[in-house]
Design a protein around this motif. Sequence first.
Motif, short mmCIF file in Angstrom:
data_model
loop_
_atom_site.label_atom_id
_atom_site.label_comp_id
_atom_site.label_asym_id
_atom_site.label_seq_id
_atom_site.Cartn_x
_atom_site.Cartn_y
_atom_site.Cartn_z
N TYR A 1 0.88 -1.18 0.00
CA TYR A 1 0.00 0.00 0.00
C TYR A 1 0.91 1.22 0.00
N ASP A 2 0.36 2.40 -0.14
CA ASP A 2 1.17 3.62 -0.15
C ASP A 2 2.07 3.66 1.09
N GLU A 3 3.34 3.87 0.86
CA GLU A 3 4.37 3.95 1.89
C GLU A 3 4.46 2.67 2.72
N GLY A 4 4.01 1.57 2.16
CA GLY A 4 4.03 0.29 2.87
C GLY A 4 5.26 -0.53 2.56
N ILE A 5 5.23 -1.74 3.04
CA ILE A 5 6.34 -2.67 2.89
C ILE A 5 6.30 -3.35 1.51
N THR A 6 7.46 -3.63 0.98
CA THR A 6 7.59 -4.45 -0.24
C THR A 6 8.31 -5.72 0.19
N ASP A 7 7.70 -6.86 -0.05
CA ASP A 7 8.39 -8.12 0.25
C ASP A 7 8.55 -8.91 -1.03
N PRO A 8 9.61 -9.73 -1.14
CA PRO A 8 9.89 -10.43 -2.39
C PRO A 8 8.76 -11.32 -2.89
N TRP A 9 8.09 -12.04 -2.01
CA TRP A 9 7.06 -12.98 -2.45
C TRP A 9 5.87 -12.23 -3.07
N ASP A 10 5.31 -11.29 -2.32
CA ASP A 10 4.15 -10.56 -2.82
C ASP A 10 4.52 -9.69 -4.02
N HIS A 11 5.76 -9.22 -4.03
CA HIS A 11 6.24 -8.42 -5.16
C HIS A 11 6.18 -9.25 -6.45
N VAL A 12 6.67 -10.49 -6.40
CA VAL A 12 6.62 -11.36 -7.58
C VAL A 12 5.18 -11.69 -7.94
#
Length: 166
Positions: A34-45
């Motif tokens: 979400y805006d200004e939220g976390i980026t994680d490799p799994w959900d990113h892919v």
Amino acid sequence: MPERVKMEDIPRLLSDLADYISRHQLPSGAIPWYDEGITDPWDHVECAIALDLTGRFYRAVMAYRWMKNKQNPDGSWYSGYVDEKPKDLTRDTNHSTYIATGVWYHYLVTKDEAFLREMWPSVQAAIDFAIAGETKAPPREPTPVPAAPRRAAASRRSRPSRPRRI
């Protein structure tokens, strides 16, 4: 109970989902939750696959290149990033190897061999990280980029695949 989705609404719903992902994708290619939220490799892919599924190939490539640029020297990624900086320094073998699924999916829908070759070192490093984490084996020397797969003969395609035990 929620109303069931009608089949004719699915393309619009997928497009809406891809629009949401596109709006949240940062110029670097990162896709936070979400805006200004976390980026994680799994959900990113997962999001990159959704972008490919909906024909937003340029944005999917941005996402995979972000992964390539954030990859640790050992082939892993940290579990979470906020504002492009590592937030959770955990390194997970399962999350690290998911890039292989996404890059392969991108190739299947685009047939872009140059992209596959570009991403191969990151994919191999991620797989090597996972194998080393499971076996404590030292990382392998880089291998050449595999050739593009050939189409199977019609008789081979008609047989169901069986899992291989290793």
